[in-house]
Design a protein around this motif. Structure first.
Motif, mmCIF file in Angstrom:
data_model
loop_
_atom_site.group_PDB
_atom_site.id
_atom_site.type_symbol
_atom_site.label_atom_id
_atom_site.label_comp_id
_atom_site.label_asym_id
_atom_site.label_seq_id
_atom_site.Cartn_x
_atom_site.Cartn_y
_atom_site.Cartn_z
ATOM 1 N N THR A 1 1.154 -1.242 -0.194
ATOM 2 C CA THR A 1 0.582 0.026 0.273
ATOM 3 C C THR A 1 0.419 1.574 0.328
ATOM 4 O O THR A 1 0.636 2.190 -0.091
ATOM 5 N N SER A 2 1.813 1.151 0.215
ATOM 6 C CA SER A 2 3.159 2.736 -0.324
ATOM 7 C C SER A 2 3.192 2.993 -1.071
ATOM 8 O O SER A 2 2.906 2.210 -2.070
ATOM 9 N N GLU A 3 3.296 4.317 -1.580
ATOM 10 C CA GLU A 3 3.367 5.452 -2.821
ATOM 11 C C GLU A 3 4.116 4.772 -3.319
ATOM 12 O O GLU A 3 3.574 4.271 -4.951
ATOM 13 N N ASP A 4 5.114 4.650 -2.991
ATOM 14 C CA ASP A 4 6.321 4.191 -4.030
ATOM 15 C C ASP A 4 6.815 3.047 -3.515
ATOM 16 O O ASP A 4 8.508 4.076 -2.858
ATOM 17 N N VAL A 5 7.225 1.777 -3.706
ATOM 18 C CA VAL A 5 7.544 0.669 -3.414
ATOM 19 C C VAL A 5 8.844 0.962 -3.945
ATOM 20 O O VAL A 5 9.652 -0.077 -2.950
ATOM 21 N N VAL A 6 9.396 1.293 -4.824
ATOM 22 C CA VAL A 6 10.793 1.609 -5.292
ATOM 23 C C VAL A 6 11.696 1.915 -4.141
ATOM 24 O O VAL A 6 12.651 1.659 -3.692
ATOM 25 N N GLN A 7 10.915 3.366 -3.699
ATOM 26 C CA GLN A 7 11.729 4.045 -3.223
ATOM 27 C C GLN A 7 12.004 3.230 -1.602
ATOM 28 O O GLN A 7 13.193 3.267 -0.935
ATOM 29 N N VAL A 8 10.472 2.276 -0.905
ATOM 30 C CA VAL A 8 11.584 1.651 0.208
ATOM 31 C C VAL A 8 11.651 0.301 0.057
ATOM 32 O O VAL A 8 13.065 0.635 0.887
ATOM 33 N N TYR A 9 12.378 -0.187 -1.652
ATOM 34 C CA TYR A 9 13.228 -1.010 -1.748
ATOM 35 C C TYR A 9 14.310 -0.767 -1.201
ATOM 36 O O TYR A 9 14.912 -1.097 -1.105
ATOM 37 N N LYS A 10 14.015 0.667 -2.197
ATOM 38 C CA LYS A 10 16.224 0.544 -2.397
ATOM 39 C C LYS A 10 16.619 1.534 -1.086
ATOM 40 O O LYS A 10 18.243 1.370 -0.326
ATOM 41 N N ALA A 11 15.834 2.076 0.139
ATOM 42 C CA ALA A 11 15.718 2.282 0.995
ATOM 43 C C ALA A 11 16.515 0.953 1.988
ATOM 44 O O ALA A 11 17.731 1.280 3.126
ATOM 45 N N ILE A 12 16.009 0.656 2.499
ATOM 46 C CA ILE A 12 16.703 -0.751 3.095
ATOM 47 C C ILE A 12 17.358 -1.564 2.349
ATOM 48 O O ILE A 12 18.133 -1.436 3.255
ATOM 49 N N ARG A 13 17.434 -1.626 1.259
ATOM 50 C CA ARG A 13 19.310 -2.057 0.571
ATOM 51 C C ARG A 13 19.909 -1.272 0.654
ATOM 52 O O ARG A 13 21.313 -2.154 1.418
ATOM 53 N N LYS A 14 19.860 0.100 1.367
ATOM 54 C CA LYS A 14 21.037 0.910 1.568
ATOM 55 C C LYS A 14 21.344 0.529 3.100
ATOM 56 O O LYS A 14 22.067 0.815 3.308
ATOM 57 N N GLU A 15 19.835 0.647 3.796
ATOM 58 C CA GLU A 15 20.933 0.464 5.440
ATOM 59 C C GLU A 15 21.333 -1.267 5.649
ATOM 60 O O GLU A 15 22.124 -1.017 5.795
ATOM 61 N N LEU A 16 21.299 -1.806 4.909
ATOM 62 C CA LEU A 16 21.829 -3.049 4.792
ATOM 63 C C LEU A 16 23.674 -3.299 4.722
ATOM 64 O O LEU A 16 24.026 -3.563 4.508
ATOM 65 N N GLU A 17 23.636 -2.602 2.973
ATOM 66 C CA GLU A 17 24.732 -2.057 2.843
ATOM 67 C C GLU A 17 25.480 -0.905 3.618
ATOM 68 O O GLU A 17 26.685 -1.812 3.725
ATOM 69 N N LEU A 18 25.356 -0.140 4.407
ATOM 70 C CA LEU A 18 25.732 0.781 5.069
ATOM 71 C C LEU A 18 26.587 -0.141 6.269
ATOM 72 O O LEU A 18 26.907 -0.053 7.065
ATOM 73 N N TYR A 19 25.441 -1.818 6.726
ATOM 74 C CA TYR A 19 25.840 -1.962 7.987
ATOM 75 C C TYR A 19 26.691 -2.690 7.588
ATOM 76 O O TYR A 19 28.227 -3.392 8.732
ATOM 77 N N SER A 20 26.999 -3.456 6.686
ATOM 78 C CA SER A 20 28.077 -4.933 6.445
ATOM 79 C C SER A 20 28.097 -5.358 4.955
ATOM 80 O O SER A 20 26.812 -5.723 4.214
ATOM 81 N N GLU A 21 28.958 -5.392 4.625
ATOM 82 C CA GLU A 21 29.321 -6.335 3.095
ATOM 83 C C GLU A 21 28.661 -7.248 3.535
ATOM 84 O O GLU A 21 28.473 -8.419 2.429
ATOM 85 N N LYS A 22 28.424 -8.014 4.213
ATOM 86 C CA LYS A 22 28.117 -9.400 5.023
ATOM 87 C C LYS A 22 27.025 -9.864 4.287
ATOM 88 O O LYS A 22 26.672 -10.716 4.028
ATOM 89 N N LEU A 23 26.170 -9.088 4.858
ATOM 90 C CA LEU A 23 24.749 -8.488 4.458
ATOM 91 C C LEU A 23 24.143 -8.451 2.947
ATOM 92 O O LEU A 23 23.380 -8.836 2.453
ATOM 93 N N LYS A 24 25.129 -8.002 2.465
ATOM 94 C CA LYS A 24 24.425 -7.235 1.010
ATOM 95 C C LYS A 24 24.700 -8.306 -0.119
ATOM 96 O O LYS A 24 23.924 -8.186 -0.883
ATOM 97 N N GLY A 25 25.550 -9.135 0.290
ATOM 98 C CA GLY A 25 25.398 -10.443 -0.780
ATOM 99 C C GLY A 25 24.624 -11.529 -0.278
ATOM 100 O O GLY A 25 25.061 -12.119 -0.706
ATOM 101 N N LYS A 26 24.004 -11.148 0.477
ATOM 102 C CA LYS A 26 23.001 -12.621 0.502
ATOM 103 C C LYS A 26 21.755 -13.196 -0.412
ATOM 104 O O LYS A 26 21.424 -11.324 -0.531
ATOM 105 N N PRO A 27 21.764 -13.595 -0.232
ATOM 106 C CA PRO A 27 20.239 -14.165 -0.801
ATOM 107 C C PRO A 27 18.591 -13.466 -0.653
ATOM 108 O O PRO A 27 18.493 -13.153 0.337
#
Length: 353
Positions: free
Chosen positions: A247-273
């Motif tokens: 129901t979010s207006e911009d689901v792509v922006q929501v997706y990218k925001a979470i991916r960005k937080e994962l990448e900033l936290y750890s490279e290990k999380l960035k590469g997980k399936p």
């Protein structure tokens, strides 16, 4: 029971007992000689992983663990008793780190795993150990050796196969409560989930452990919202199930925001399936679902599953997709556990309430 995933404790092993200075003095024994016994060994401090614990809350009320000293040696060459060992029981998945909070001492990942954290001091030698042809009556003995002492951090990382990630109110708690016996708090306001929850579902007759962590928002790596302190609980997961509020207006922006937080936290999380699930599709019409799925697939380069955690629609397909990334050996489903097939649902899994 409150959830606590980090604690600092002090451990000290026991000191060794002192050696004894004594001489044999008996009637008709003219030259008795030295007969002082050795001191006993101090108690060790062990840490053991047990599978019936899921929090470090006990260490909020007890932070000091000290093993007893060894008993001093005695006459007649009697060795002092060893000090009893201490075993500190922690949940499976607990890391033990040095006082700096960064140096890993041991990672307790297997039930029954036991590790010597602090070795007890050796007992001192009695004077009988020092007698010789040139020193027939030694009048000295060794003191016991001191035990080890240290401050250590205990940091719990829950062990799960799949980590549920997403924004607050994306429906992660509803999803895990629908598939497992976990009962997290569910409400219509952000940050309802305040600590991780674990649940067990069944996919293709094999168990799958799900971990629901508090929702992330943009800036979590800087402490915004609940911050990223709970991301450590999905570091051990084989894959992510990324739940996005349809129901979010911009689901792509929501997706990218979470991916960005994962990448900033750890490279290990960035590469997980990662498997992406567009949730709350029961509140959308077919055109909205198709448009948002297409936008997400284009932005992520991955297949997107349209699901409804409330109606239990499409959840089996999403879990079956993420199940292929789990490589650990798992127990098969018991014969008395029934796989339930419901209307509007491809398949759901026991146990269900």
């Amino acid at each position: 029971m409150k959830f606590l995933d980090q604690a600092k404790i002090f451990v000290k092993s026991g000191d060794g007992g002192k050696g004894c200075v004594a001489f044999r003095r008996e009637k008709y024994i003219e030259f008795g000689g030295p007969n002082g016994g050795d001191g006993g060994k101090g108690g060790n401090v062990y840490v053991e992983a047990v599978d019936n614990l899921n929090t470090l809350i006990d260490f909020r009320y007890q932070q000091h663990f000290k093993a007893k000293h060894g008993q001093h040696g005695m006459g007649s060459e009697m060795t002092g008793a060893n000090g009893p060992d201490i075993v500190i029981k922690v949940p499976v998945g607990t890391e033990v780190l040095a006082e700096d909070g960064e140096t890993l001492i041991v990672d307790m990942v297997t039930p029954g795993q036991k590790f010597l954290l602090a070795k007890g001091g050796d007992g001192g030698r009695g004077n009988s150990r020092f007698k010789s042809a040139t020193n027939q009556a030694p009048r000295y003995a060794e003191p016991g050796w001191p035990g080890e002492e240290m401050w250590v951090w205990l940091r719990l990382k829950v062990i799960a196969d799949v980590g549920l990630i997403g924004m607050p109110n994306a429906g992660k708690s509803t999803l895990i409560s629908a598939l497992t016996r976990a009962r997290p708090k569910i409400a219509d306001y952000p940050f309802t989930t305040m600590h991780p929850h674990l649940g067990v579902a069944w996919v293709d007759n094999y168990e799958i452990v799900l971990a629901d962590i508090p929702g992330l928002i943009e800036g979590a790596h800087e402490g915004v919202g609940l911050g990223d302190r709970f991301l450590k609980h999905v570091e051990r997961c084989a894959a992510f199930l990324h739940v996005i509020d349809g129901t979010s207006e911009d689901v792509v922006q929501v997706y990218k925001a979470i991916r960005k937080e994962l990448e900033l936290y750890s490279e290990k999380l960035k590469g997980k399936p990662e498997v992406i699930a567009l949730n709350k599709c029961d509140a959308l019409d077919e055109e909205e679902i198709a448009a948002k799925k297409k936008a997400l697939e284009k932005a992520s380069g991955k297949k997107v599953f349209a699901i409804s955690a409330v109606a239990k629609q499409g959840v089996f397909d999403a879990l079956r997709e993420v199940n292929q990334y789990i490589t650990r050996e798992r127990k098969p489903q018991a014969k008395n556990e029934e796989i339930v097939v419901e209307e509007n649902t491809a398949k759901t899994w026991s146990p269900l309430d």
